[in-house]
Design an enzyme around this catalytic site. Structure first.
Site, PDB file in Angstrom:
ATOM      1  N   GLU A 108      -3.044  13.873  -4.615  1.00  0.00           N
ATOM      2  CA  GLU A 108      -3.948  13.112  -3.745  1.00  0.00           C
ATOM      3  C   GLU A 108      -5.233  13.705  -4.080  1.00  0.00           C
ATOM      4  O   GLU A 108      -6.371  13.036  -4.043  1.00  0.00           O
ATOM      5  CB  GLU A 108      -3.450  13.292  -2.387  1.00  0.00           C
ATOM      6  CG  GLU A 108      -4.463  12.663  -1.387  1.00  0.00           C
ATOM      7  CD  GLU A 108      -4.748  11.230  -1.639  1.00  0.00           C
ATOM      8  OE1 GLU A 108      -3.784  10.468  -2.344  1.00  0.00           O
ATOM      9  OE2 GLU A 108      -5.681  10.612  -0.800  1.00  0.00           O
ATOM     10  N   CYS A 144     -11.186  -9.444  -2.207  1.00  0.00           N
ATOM     11  CA  CYS A 144     -12.041 -10.329  -1.833  1.00  0.00           C
ATOM     12  C   CYS A 144     -12.151 -10.463  -0.191  1.00  0.00           C
ATOM     13  O   CYS A 144     -11.324 -10.067   0.472  1.00  0.00           O
ATOM     14  CB  CYS A 144     -11.664 -11.750  -2.333  1.00  0.00           C
ATOM     15  SG  CYS A 144     -11.444 -11.671  -4.136  1.00  0.00           S
ATOM     16  N   ASN A 150      -9.083 -16.126  -1.318  1.00  0.00           N
ATOM     17  CA  ASN A 150      -8.578 -14.602  -1.595  1.00  0.00           C
ATOM     18  C   ASN A 150      -7.207 -14.880  -2.493  1.00  0.00           C
ATOM     19  O   ASN A 150      -6.511 -15.714  -1.968  1.00  0.00           O
ATOM     20  CB  ASN A 150      -8.421 -13.842  -0.437  1.00  0.00           C
ATOM     21  CG  ASN A 150     -10.079 -13.418   0.068  1.00  0.00           C
ATOM     22  OD1 ASN A 150     -10.973 -14.126  -0.504  1.00  0.00           O
ATOM     23  ND2 ASN A 150     -10.015 -12.534   1.286  1.00  0.00           N
ATOM     24  N   GLY A 151      -7.037 -13.984  -3.217  1.00  0.00           N
ATOM     25  CA  GLY A 151      -5.583 -14.182  -3.816  1.00  0.00           C
ATOM     26  C   GLY A 151      -5.613 -14.644  -5.274  1.00  0.00           C
ATOM     27  O   GLY A 151      -6.715 -14.536  -5.748  1.00  0.00           O
ATOM     28  N   GLU A 193     -11.378   8.693  -8.257  1.00  0.00           N
ATOM     29  CA  GLU A 193     -11.723   7.540  -7.321  1.00  0.00           C
ATOM     30  C   GLU A 193     -13.273   7.627  -7.273  1.00  0.00           C
ATOM     31  O   GLU A 193     -13.998   6.650  -7.564  1.00  0.00           O
ATOM     32  CB  GLU A 193     -11.261   7.459  -6.180  1.00  0.00           C
ATOM     33  CG  GLU A 193      -9.785   6.860  -5.960  1.00  0.00           C
ATOM     34  CD  GLU A 193      -9.113   6.842  -4.582  1.00  0.00           C
ATOM     35  OE1 GLU A 193      -8.776   5.510  -4.251  1.00  0.00           O
ATOM     36  OE2 GLU A 193      -9.316   7.867  -3.837  1.00  0.00           O
ATOM     37  N   LYS A 249      -8.469  11.427  -5.410  1.00  0.00           N
ATOM     38  CA  LYS A 249      -9.763  11.259  -4.734  1.00  0.00           C
ATOM     39  C   LYS A 249     -10.931  11.702  -5.578  1.00  0.00           C
ATOM     40  O   LYS A 249     -11.842  11.088  -5.703  1.00  0.00           O
ATOM     41  CB  LYS A 249      -9.805  12.527  -3.551  1.00  0.00           C
ATOM     42  CG  LYS A 249      -9.145  12.277  -2.177  1.00  0.00           C
ATOM     43  CD  LYS A 249      -9.575  10.956  -1.453  1.00  0.00           C
ATOM     44  CE  LYS A 249      -8.650   9.700  -1.917  1.00  0.00           C
ATOM     45  NZ  LYS A 249      -7.801   9.408  -1.185  1.00  0.00           N
ATOM     46  N   HIS A 308       4.574  23.305 -20.060  1.00  0.00           N
ATOM     47  CA  HIS A 308       5.115  22.210 -20.851  1.00  0.00           C
ATOM     48  C   HIS A 308       4.147  21.235 -21.358  1.00  0.00           C
ATOM     49  O   HIS A 308       4.426  19.999 -21.604  1.00  0.00           O
ATOM     50  CB  HIS A 308       6.238  21.377 -19.914  1.00  0.00           C
ATOM     51  CG  HIS A 308       7.220  22.412 -19.557  1.00  0.00           C
ATOM     52  ND1 HIS A 308       8.147  22.772 -20.431  1.00  0.00           N
ATOM     53  CD2 HIS A 308       7.373  22.788 -18.182  1.00  0.00           C
ATOM     54  CE1 HIS A 308       8.827  23.657 -19.918  1.00  0.00           C
ATOM     55  NE2 HIS A 308       8.707  23.492 -18.648  1.00  0.00           N
ATOM     56  N   TRP A 339     -13.856  -9.797  -5.803  1.00  0.00           N
ATOM     57  CA  TRP A 339     -13.336  -8.942  -6.490  1.00  0.00           C
ATOM     58  C   TRP A 339     -12.743  -9.539  -7.632  1.00  0.00           C
ATOM     59  O   TRP A 339     -11.677 -10.026  -7.535  1.00  0.00           O
ATOM     60  CB  TRP A 339     -12.474  -7.938  -5.610  1.00  0.00           C
ATOM     61  CG  TRP A 339     -12.098  -6.689  -6.297  1.00  0.00           C
ATOM     62  CD1 TRP A 339     -12.619  -5.516  -6.494  1.00  0.00           C
ATOM     63  CD2 TRP A 339     -10.998  -6.467  -7.050  1.00  0.00           C
ATOM     64  NE1 TRP A 339     -12.132  -4.501  -7.227  1.00  0.00           N
ATOM     65  CE2 TRP A 339     -10.894  -4.884  -7.555  1.00  0.00           C
ATOM     66  CE3 TRP A 339      -9.793  -7.224  -7.267  1.00  0.00           C
ATOM     67  CZ2 TRP A 339      -9.955  -4.281  -8.396  1.00  0.00           C
ATOM     68  CZ3 TRP A 339      -8.854  -6.464  -8.058  1.00  0.00           C
ATOM     69  CH2 TRP A 339      -8.901  -5.093  -8.682  1.00  0.00           C
ATOM     70  N   LYS A 342     -10.506  -1.641  -1.303  1.00  0.00           N
ATOM     71  CA  LYS A 342      -9.703  -1.026  -0.220  1.00  0.00           C
ATOM     72  C   LYS A 342      -8.297  -1.486   0.144  1.00  0.00           C
ATOM     73  O   LYS A 342      -7.496  -0.777   0.561  1.00  0.00           O
ATOM     74  CB  LYS A 342     -10.647  -1.087   0.981  1.00  0.00           C
ATOM     75  CG  LYS A 342      -9.974  -0.468   2.295  1.00  0.00           C
ATOM     76  CD  LYS A 342     -10.410   1.103   2.368  1.00  0.00           C
ATOM     77  CE  LYS A 342      -9.692   1.859   3.150  1.00  0.00           C
ATOM     78  NZ  LYS A 342      -9.312   3.081   3.083  1.00  0.00           N
ATOM     79  N   ARG A 355     -14.112  -3.375   1.625  1.00  0.00           N
ATOM     80  CA  ARG A 355     -12.667  -3.800   0.778  1.00  0.00           C
ATOM     81  C   ARG A 355     -13.022  -3.613  -0.630  1.00  0.00           C
ATOM     82  O   ARG A 355     -12.011  -3.672  -1.198  1.00  0.00           O
ATOM     83  CB  ARG A 355     -12.430  -5.393   1.239  1.00  0.00           C
ATOM     84  CG  ARG A 355     -12.102  -5.352   2.782  1.00  0.00           C
ATOM     85  CD  ARG A 355     -12.075  -7.113   3.103  1.00  0.00           C
ATOM     86  NE  ARG A 355     -11.057  -7.533   2.564  1.00  0.00           N
ATOM     87  CZ  ARG A 355      -9.827  -7.979   3.166  1.00  0.00           C
ATOM     88  NH1 ARG A 355      -9.505  -7.592   4.169  1.00  0.00           N
ATOM     89  NH2 ARG A 355      -9.101  -8.636   2.169  1.00  0.00           N
TER      90      ARG A 355
HETATM   91  C1  G6P Z   1      -6.032   0.768  -2.662  1.00  0.00           C
HETATM   92  C2  G6P Z   1      -6.706   1.634  -1.744  1.00  0.00           C
HETATM   93  C3  G6P Z   1      -6.146   3.038  -1.692  1.00  0.00           C
HETATM   94  C4  G6P Z   1      -4.787   2.774  -1.017  1.00  0.00           C
HETATM   95  C5  G6P Z   1      -3.919   1.792  -1.659  1.00  0.00           C
HETATM   96  C6  G6P Z   1      -2.727   1.380  -0.920  1.00  0.00           C
HETATM   97  O1  G6P Z   1      -5.855   1.210  -3.981  1.00  0.00           O
HETATM   98  O2  G6P Z   1      -8.041   1.921  -2.357  1.00  0.00           O
HETATM   99  O3  G6P Z   1      -7.113   3.929  -0.813  1.00  0.00           O
HETATM  100  O4  G6P Z   1      -4.186   3.905  -0.928  1.00  0.00           O
HETATM  101  O5  G6P Z   1      -4.592   0.669  -1.953  1.00  0.00           O
HETATM  102  O6  G6P Z   1      -3.035   0.735   0.322  1.00  0.00           O
HETATM  103  P1  G6P Z   1      -2.408   0.595   1.559  1.00  0.00           P
HETATM  104  O7  G6P Z   1      -3.339   0.094   2.521  1.00  0.00           O
HETATM  105  O8  G6P Z   1      -1.150   0.000   1.297  1.00  0.00           O
HETATM  106  O9  G6P Z   1      -2.033   2.130   1.978  1.00  0.00           O
END
Ligand code: G6P
Length: 607
Positions: free
Chosen positions: A481, A2, A98-99, A488, A485, A504, A74, A602, A27
Site C-alpha cells: 500500500e 467519467c 459513462n461506461g 500513484e 501511494k 531472491h 476519462w 477514483k 473521480r
Molecule cells: C481505483 C482507486 C483506488 C481504489 C480502487 C478500488 O483504482 O483509485 O484508490 O483502491 O479503484 O476501488 P474501490 O472503490 O473498489 O475500493
C-alpha cells in the site's frame, strides 16, 4: 472516472451543471463539457483538461438554458481531446455516457452505412446517433431511448436530451451508477450524489436496467422490463462540509488527518463491554459464522491490500483458510468454491466494475453468503450483497485512498475477531485484539504527530526515480500500500517486497539511488526483518525505517521514525499512516497533482 450531471429547471442551469462537475472532479477525468437547450438549439461547450477551463469558456460565451447535461470524461476509446469530450450530438439529440459500449465498432459501421457522420473516436457517440435515428418517425424521446438500450452491449449510465422536447432528460443505467435528485421546481440526474449535494439531499438510486424521465415537475422511472416503478427516496446524511477541503492544502492531507475520527466512527456501536457485537453482520450472523469454513476475499487496488491484511488475521486468529485476490483475475479464472465458503468483497466506492462483476459471479457459485465491506451506502455492491459491513470513512475525495483503507482494516479486524471468537479463539487473545481496536483512534492520532519528521525525510525522495518498500506478515501488504501511494501521487516507481524475498532478486537493485523503506512492527518476525535490513545496509542501501516504539532502539539508523507501540491488530493500521504522509510530502515537493493524479480515476466503473 467519467461523471454525469443533468438538470431540468425553470432557471439558467449552466453554472450549476459546472459546479456539479467540479464536485465530481475527484473521480478523475481528462476533459469536460456541457450542453443546454436554448431556443430550440443545442448550445455546447467542451474542453480538454480541467473543469476550470470549461468555466472560463462559459464566462465569455453567453450560453444559458433551463435544461442541460454535463460530463467529465476519462478516456477509454479515443484520446483526451475537445472533439472526444461529451456531450455528443446527433441532430436534435445530445448525450453524455459513462461506461463502455463494447459493440460500438459494429454499431458505428451500421450507422455510417446509414449515412450518420461521426465526429469523435468515442464509443459513446453511437448512442447519440442511435437515439436520433430512433426519433426519426416517432417523436417521443423516452420511447426512442428505450428502443435503443437493448442494442447497447457493455456498461452504461446515460443522460439524453432533445431539442424537440425541451425540459426533458432521459436517464438510463446498466452496470454504471446513476441517481435522480429531487428538488423544488427542478430535478436532476447524476452519476454520484456529490454532484448534487448543494442542490438537494433527496435522491432516488436507479436500479440496474432502470430508465428515468426527468423534468422540472418530477421524476418517473421504469424498470428493466419497461414497467413503471416507484423507487424509494433516500435522504442523504452527507453534509457539503464533508466534501470541502477546509484549511487543508489537499483533500488527501485532510483525509489522512480525518483518520482518528473515521476509525472511531467505524468502530462506534460495534464493540460493547470489550467484545465485538456479533450482530455487526446482522441478526443471523452468529449461525452464519459458525457454518463458515473458508473465506474468499476479492477486491481491487487499495481495497485488495486491505483484503491481504485480513487474510493474515483470519487465518491466524480464526484458523480458517482464507484467500484474497484481485477481482479482475477472480472473475475470469473459474474459481473452485468449497461448501461453507463466505465471499467477501471490499470496495470503497461500491461501484468498481471488476469487483461488482466478481460479486455477480460469486452469487452464482454457491457461496454461503456474500459480505460487502464498503464505504458507500446504496452503492451497487452493497445492494447486491447478502451481508454488509459498512466502513464509515465519510466521502473520500482524493484519488489516492487513505482513510477508506484504514477504516476497511478496522472493519475487517472487527469481522476477523468476531469470526475467530466463534471459531474458538483464545479468550485472552480475543480481548486483547478488541482492546487494540478501541485504542486505535488514539494511536493513529499519536502517529500523525510524526508529520514534521516525515516531511523532513521527504526531501531525500524528491529527486529519486525508484523506491523499495519492505515488510513481513501483515506489514507486507502495508508495504504494498505504501508503494502504491508513492507511485500513484509522486510518479516515482515503487515496488513492495516481502522482506524475505529480498535476496531472491531485488537486492540487486539496491544502491544509494534506491531508497529502501521498511515498516518494522514489534512482532514475531522482527528479528528476521532486522536481518533483512542489515542485508540492505551492508550493500550501501539507504534505509528509512518506521519502527514500533519497543524496537526503535534496535534499528541503528538516523532515518528511523519511532511509532507508538502496537499489538498485532493495531500495528498494520497504525504503520500505514506514516507511509501515507511520506507519499504526500514527496508528491508536494515534486509538484504533482496530489488529489487527481494523472491517468487515474477514483471510481473505476469500467473494466
Ligand atoms: C481505483 C482507486 C483506488 C481504489 C480502487 C478500488 O483504482 O483509485 O484508490 O483502491 O479503484 O476501488 P474501490 O472503490 O473498489 O475500493
Amino acid at each position: 472516472m467519467c461523471g454525469i450531471v443533468g438538470i431540468s429547471a425553470r432557471r439558467d442551469v449552466v453554472a450549476h451543471l459546472i459546479s456539479g462537475l467540479k464536485a465530481l472532479e475527484y473521480r478523475g477525468y481528462d476533459s469536460a463539457g456541457v450542453a443546454v437547450l436554448a431556443d430550440g438549439r443545442i448550445e455546447r461547450l467542451r474542453t480538454q483538461g480541467k473543469v476550470q477551463a470549461l468555466e472560463a469558456l462559459h464566462a465569455g460565451s453567453g450560453v444559458a438554458g433551463h435544461c442541460g447535461i454535463a460530463h467529465t470524461r476519462w478516456a477509454t476509446h479515443g484520446v483526451p481531446s475537445e472533439g472526444n469530450a461529451h456531450p455528443h450530438v446527433s441532430g436534435p439529440v445530445s448525450v453524455v455516457h459513462n461506461g463502455i459500449i463494447e459493440n460500438h465498432a459494429a454499431l458505428r459501421a451500421e450507422l455510417q452505412a446509414a449515412g450518420y457522420v461521426f465526429t469523435s473516436q468515442t464509443d459513446s457517440e453511437v448512442i447519440a446517433h442511435l437515439v436520433a435515428r430512433a426519433l426519426d418517425g416517432q417523436p417521443d424521446l423516452l420511447a426512442a431511448v428505450r428502443s435503443v438500450l437493448p442494442r447497447l452491449h457493455g456498461a452504461y449510465s446515460i443522460a439524453v436530451m432533445s431539442t424537440d422536447e425541451p425540459g426533458v432528460l432521459v436517464g438510463a443505467r446498466l452496470g454504471s451508477p446513476l441517481v435522480a435528485g429531487l428538488g423544488s421546481d427542478e430535478n436532476y440526474l447524476a452519476s454520484d450524489i456529490h454532484a448534487l449535494l448543494p442542490l438537494t439531499r433527496r435522491f432516488i438510486y436507479l436500479a440496474e436496467g432502470d430508465v428515468a424521465r426527468v423534468d422540472a415537475e418530477g421524476v418517473a422511472i421504469w424498470d428493466e422490463g419497461g414497467a413503471p416503478v416507484e423507487r424509494a427516496v433516500r435522504e442523504s446524511q452527507f453534509s457539503t462540509d464533508a466534501v470541502e477541503r477546509g484549511e487543508y492544502r489537499h483533500y488527501m492531507l485532510k483525509e489522512i488527518h480525518e483518520q482518528p475520527q473515521a476509525l472511531a466512527d467505524t468502530l462506534e456501536g460495534r464493540i460493547a463491554g470489550g467484545r465485538v457485537l456479533t450482530q455487526i453482520l446482522g441478526v443471523d450472523a452468529e449461525d452464519l459464522l459458525a457454518r463458515t469454513e473458508a473465506v474468499h476475499i476479492v477486491a481491487c487496488g487499495t481495497s485488495y491490500h486491505a483484503g491481504l491484511v485480513a487474510r493474515y488475521w483470519i487465518e491466524s486468529l480464526a484458523g480458517i483458510p482464507c484467500t484474497a485476490e484481485i477481482a479482475s483475475e477472480y472473475r475470469y479464472r473459474n474459481p473452485v468454491v468449497r461448501p461453507g465458503t463466505l465471499f467477501v468483497s471490499i470496495s470503497q466506492s461500491g461501484e468498481t466494475a471488476d469487483t461488482l462483476a466478481a460479486l455477480k459471479l460469486a452469487r452464482e457459485r454457491g457461496y454461503l453468503a456474500q459480505l460487502a465491506v464498503c464505504n458507500v451506502p446504496e452503492s451497487s455492491i452493497v445492494r447486491e450483497s447478502s451481508l454488509v459491513l459498512m466502513t464509515r470513512a465519510g466521502p473520500e475525495i482524493g484519488v489516492a485512498s487513505t482513510k477508506a483503507f484504514t477504516t476497511q482494516l478496522a472493519a475487517l479486524a472487527l469481522f476477523a475477531l468476531a469470526f475467530a471468537r466463534a471459531k474458538g479463539l483464545d479468550e485472552q487473545r480475543y480481548l486483547d485484539g478488541v482492546r487494540q481496536l478501541e485504542q486505535l483512534p488514539g494511536l493513529v492520532a499519536e502517529t500523525l504527530r510524526l508529520d514534521a519528521g516525515i516531511q523532513d525525510l521527504a526531501g531525500d525522495f524528491a529527486d529519486k526515480q525508484h523506491a523499495l518498500f519492505l515488510g513481513r506478515g501483515t506489514h507486507w501488504p502495508v508495504a504494498m500500500e505504501g508503494a502504491l501511494k508513492l507511485k500513484e501521487i509522486s510518479y516515482i516507481h515503487a515496488e513492495a517486497y516481502a522482506a524475505g524475498e529480498l535476496k531472491h532478486g531485488p537486492l540487486a537493485l539496491v544502491d544509494a539511488q534506491m531508497p529502501v523503506i521498511a515498516v518494522a512492527p514489534n512482532d514475531t518476525l522482527i528479528d528476521k526483518l532486522l536481518s533483512n535490513l542489515e542485508e540492505v545496509r551492508t550493500r550501501g542501501g539507504v534505509l528509512y525505517v518506521f519502527a514500533d516504539h519497543d524496537i526503535g532502539s534496535r534499528v541503528d539508523d538516523s532515518r528511523t521514525l519511532v511509532m507508538p507501540a502496537c499489538g498485532e491488530i493495531a500495528a498494520p493500521i497504525v504503520s500505514t499512516v506514516p507511509l501515507q504522509l511520506l507519499s504526500y510530502h514527496v508528491a508536494v515537493l515534486r509538484g504533482t497533482d496530489v488529489d487527481q493524479p494523472r491517468n487515474l480515476a477514483k471510481s473505476v466503473t469500467v473494466e
